[in-house]
Design an enzyme around this catalytic site. Structure first.
Site, PDB file in Angstrom:
ATOM      1  N   ASP A  53       0.824  -1.207   0.000  1.00  0.00           N
ATOM      2  CA  ASP A  53       0.000   0.000   0.000  1.00  0.00           C
ATOM      3  C   ASP A  53       0.857   1.256   0.000  1.00  0.00           C
ATOM      4  OD1 ASP A  53      -2.404  -1.418   0.068  1.00  0.00           O
ATOM      5  OD2 ASP A  53      -2.405  -1.527   2.259  1.00  0.00           O
ATOM      6  N   TYR A 111       7.297 -10.133   6.772  1.00  0.00           N
ATOM      7  CA  TYR A 111       7.070  -8.695   6.929  1.00  0.00           C
ATOM      8  C   TYR A 111       7.692  -8.228   8.240  1.00  0.00           C
ATOM      9  CZ  TYR A 111       3.641  -8.286   3.136  1.00  0.00           C
ATOM     10  OH  TYR A 111       3.022  -8.258   1.908  1.00  0.00           O
TER      11      TYR A 111
END
EC number: 5.4.99.12
Length: 258
Positions: A53, A111
């Site tokens: 994003d 992540y």
């Protein structure tokens, strides 16, 4: 056509995300523009393993693309790297089989999420770590994060209204480290896939647990109830990094699954 796989990194601060979208600067658009110059003005479409994003960074994003001829991979990497904008780095390029797909081939993602808990906050980290101004007990979060490991339905940790039907994912490893010299919390999650905003929602929940506004058992409650309303707020995207992607043909893939 010859297919290439590339590992890329980027500073997401000035991007509206990875995926191409109208009237926005994106990572995909910038790399495709550079590839077009290297391909005699002909369009080249890239595919990404993860669709990060706006504001989200990457050390280990993976892409693939096709070119009409075989090229020296280091020369191709160098050409791409030097002609891409300064906030994109082409780390590695390799030739792969025609049926390789960076998104659909089985892989494991890691992540990382950075949280600045300094008071006052560090202004130099404003684009690279989410600031959390409230006191936290790290040991509470380290205990709670263990409940995320395993195969679960993560409906309660994904964004409301997501179109993905199967929300079962496996997290192989989840941990929190603290760098006292920088006042940084480092959350790390490794799994076979993550839902939209899942990592950011897990971090937001863990921070509330660390602050004492949710019990340690809240993770279990959310997983059982599959209710997003029971989880914490979505942490800001600037602290999130796509750190690494490992494909099934790599030895370390099987090590994670043991």
């Amino acid at each position: 056509m010859t297919r290439y796989k590339a590992q890329i990194s980027y500073d997401g601060s000035a991007f509206s995300g990875f995926q191409r979208q109208p009237n926005c600067r994106t990572v995909q658009e910038e790399i495709e523009r550079t590839l077009k110059r290297l391909n005699s003005g002909n369009d080249v479409i890239i595919h990404g393993a993860g669709r990060t994003d706006a504001g989200v960074h990457a050390y280990g994003q993976v892409i693939h693309f096709d070119l009409p001829q075989a090229r020296d991979v280091e020369k191709l990497r160098f050409g791409l790297d030097t002609q891409c904008p300064d906030d994109i780095d082409i780390v590695k390029v390799e030739q792969v089989s025609d049926d390789f797909h960076c998104r659909y081939d089985k892989h494991i993602k890691t992540y990382e999420f950075l949280v600045d808990i300094g008071r006052p906050k560090n202004p130099m980290m404003r684009n690279y770590a989410t600031h959390y101004p409230y006191p936290v007990i790290i040991e509470l979060m380290q205990e709670a994060i263990k409940d995320l490991v395993g195969t679960h339905d993560f409906t309660g940790f994904t964004a409301s209204g997501t179109s993905v039907e199967n929300k079962v994912r496996t997290i192989f490893d989840a941990k929190i480290q603290f760098e006292a010299s920088k006042n940084l919390l480092i959350f790390t999650f490794t799994g076979n896939g993550f839902l939209y905003k899942q990592v950011r929602n897990m971090v937001g929940t863990l921070l509330k647990i660390g602050n004492g506004r949710m019990p340690i058992s809240q993770i279990k409650t959310i997983l059982q109830a599959k209710n997003r309303d029971l989880a914490g707020p979505t942490a800001a995207g600037n602290g999130l990094y796509l750190k690494e992607i490992i494909y099934e043909d790599k030895e370390c893939f099987s090590n994670f699954r043991k």
